[in-house]
Design an enzyme around this catalytic site. Structure first.
Site, PDB file in Angstrom:
ATOM      1  N   ASP A  16       0.942  -1.159   0.003  1.00  0.00           N
ATOM      2  CA  ASP A  16       0.057  -0.057   0.006  1.00  0.00           C
ATOM      3  C   ASP A  16       1.042   1.405  -0.060  1.00  0.00           C
ATOM      4  O   ASP A  16       0.700   2.019   0.948  1.00  0.00           O
ATOM      5  CB  ASP A  16      -0.785   0.186   1.305  1.00  0.00           C
ATOM      6  CG  ASP A  16      -1.693  -1.354   1.319  1.00  0.00           C
ATOM      7  OD1 ASP A  16      -2.096  -1.813   0.597  1.00  0.00           O
ATOM      8  OD2 ASP A  16      -1.777  -1.717   2.500  1.00  0.00           O
ATOM      9  N   GLU A  53     -11.307   0.043  -3.273  1.00  0.00           N
ATOM     10  CA  GLU A  53     -10.427   0.475  -2.169  1.00  0.00           C
ATOM     11  C   GLU A  53      -9.364   1.271  -2.580  1.00  0.00           C
ATOM     12  O   GLU A  53      -9.278   1.611  -3.934  1.00  0.00           O
ATOM     13  CB  GLU A  53     -10.321  -0.330  -1.079  1.00  0.00           C
ATOM     14  CG  GLU A  53      -9.273  -1.660  -1.722  1.00  0.00           C
ATOM     15  CD  GLU A  53      -9.055  -2.777  -1.004  1.00  0.00           C
ATOM     16  OE1 GLU A  53      -9.444  -2.639   0.260  1.00  0.00           O
ATOM     17  OE2 GLU A  53      -8.231  -3.609  -1.232  1.00  0.00           O
TER      18      GLU A  53
HETATM   19  O1  FUB Z   1      -2.948  -3.492   3.770  1.00  0.00           O
HETATM   20  C1  FUB Z   1      -4.594  -3.858   4.034  1.00  0.00           C
HETATM   21  C2  FUB Z   1      -5.495  -3.727   2.895  1.00  0.00           C
HETATM   22  O2  FUB Z   1      -5.192  -4.328   1.884  1.00  0.00           O
HETATM   23  C3  FUB Z   1      -5.660  -1.935   2.507  1.00  0.00           C
HETATM   24  O3  FUB Z   1      -6.073  -1.232   3.357  1.00  0.00           O
HETATM   25  C4  FUB Z   1      -6.186  -2.268   1.331  1.00  0.00           C
HETATM   26  O4  FUB Z   1      -6.155  -1.261   0.431  1.00  0.00           O
HETATM   27  C5  FUB Z   1      -5.518  -3.606   0.804  1.00  0.00           C
HETATM   28  O5  FUB Z   1      -4.217  -3.349   0.080  1.00  0.00           O
END
Ligand code: FUB
Length: 341
Positions: A14, A245
């Site tokens: 991320d 997301e």
């Molecule tokens: O790293 C945890 C979660 O996985 C993140 O918040 C999302 O975007 C995904 O990458």
């Protein structure tokens, strides 16, 4: 073109990249091994601290500045320090991060430092009115910007965005507070999202931050991502294009680019618009699926070129929650469309 992980001594994911003082800083999640069983709620992403990476030039040595914030030093957090971002304003640096509060609800918090590499000191509580995951802060600076900081956030399924509903759905009269007019419906937790013909996808959220960066300066708004053909918001069943997301905002040539992950279809997609609040019109994909379930990125200009920062699971040979941050050059064509270089 295959890329190498920026670091191999820890797992990182991320990546939120920023150039501060002519140096590239990356604010990633810090993945770790776990015994927690894999599920579609993302419980196996059980991170408990953050590191900061930096480099003076592309291809140069990458410095790991060590633990810059630990869960034990954040009073409101119970678990799961997920994807963070950082911002520079008022001569200070802010680490903005999501985690579950003591009730298990994802919220977004702020920690600050005098230095881009931390360490960061967390505020006592999360940002009032914040919810869900994957914060990205865009400071609209430069000649064309208004100098304001905007907080983008949201993620469905394990990120709980679908749990926040109109008060009337739960027979309530009002929302959580004047900044968040929605209420939390725990029965919608887990890998769920709206569906069905005519149902719109849930949009990411945005709110302007206060001058001191510790609170929301206005009520949270939903962002619309529009179909370029119809001009209507993208439908909930359109999993190849709907927001899942990993919100990110950058500006190129006076246009605002909103990019995001499509989650269960594993694309990094983008949409463009003329305001930080959107709406944004869908433009296409930046990155096809990588090895590993999640895909999450940032985009930044560094030393005269534009770069995509992303992660995959090649170093861990496909373990979804053990990811590695990489970078690749991107270019824009004459219409402003993004292509991998
Ligand atoms: O790293 C945890 C979660 O996985 C993140 O918040 C999302 O975007 C995904 O990458």
């Amino acid at each position: 073109m295959a890329s190498e992980p920026l670091v191999k001594h820890i797992y990182t994911a991320d990546p939120s990249a920023h150039v501060f003082n002519n140096k590239l800083y990356i604010y990633p999640s810090h993945d770790r091994e776990t015994d927690i069983a894999f599920n579609d709620n993302g419980d196996q992403y059980d991170m408990n601290d953050y590191h900061v990476l930096s480099m003076d030039r592309v291809g140069g040595e990458v410095t790991d500045h060590g633990v810059v914030l630990h869960q034990k030093d954040v009073p409101w957090v119970s678990k799961q320090l997920w994807a963070p971002d950082a911002a520079h304003k008022n001569g200070k640096y802010y680490l903005v991060f999501p985690a579950r509060d003591k009730e298990g609800i994802f919220r977004i918090g702020v920690a600050s430092s005098a230095n881009p590499e931390g360490p960061f000191k967390a505020e006592e509580s999360y940002i009032r009115g914040s919810y869900s995951i994957d914060p990205a802060v865009f400071v609209d600076d430069g000649e064309q910007g208004d100098g304001e900081a905007y907080l983008y956030f949201g993620g469905i399924w394990g990120g709980q965005l679908q749990c926040w509903v109109e008060p009337s759905v739960l027979d309530k009269n009002e929302g959580e507070n004047e900044l968040n007019t929605l209420v939390f419906d725990a029965s919608r937790s887990g890998p769920q999202e709206p569906s069905g013909k005519g149902t719109l996808a849930l949009g990411p959220r945005v709110a302007r931050l206060s001058k001191d960066m510790f609170s929301l300066a206005e009520p949270v708004r939903e962002i619309h991502i529009l179909d370029p053909e119809t001009g209507e918001p993208i439908g909930a069943d359109d999993h190849a294009r709907r927001f899942f997301e990993a919100a990110w905002l950058h500006r190129y040539n006076g246009t605002y680019y909103f990019s995001y992950s499509t989650g269960d279809t594993h694309y990094l997609a983008y949409a463009t618009g003329s305001s930080p609040y959107g709406p944004f019109t869908y433009r296409g994909r930046i990155l096809e699926p990588v090895l590993g379930w999640t895909t999450h990125h940032s985009i930044a200009e560094f030393q005269g070129k534009w770069w995509l920062f992303y992660h995959d699971c090649e170093l861990s040979k496909g373990v979804d929650h053990l990811r590695s941050v990489k970078m690749r050059e991107i270019v824009y064509d004459e219409q402003g469309a993004i292509r991998l270089a």
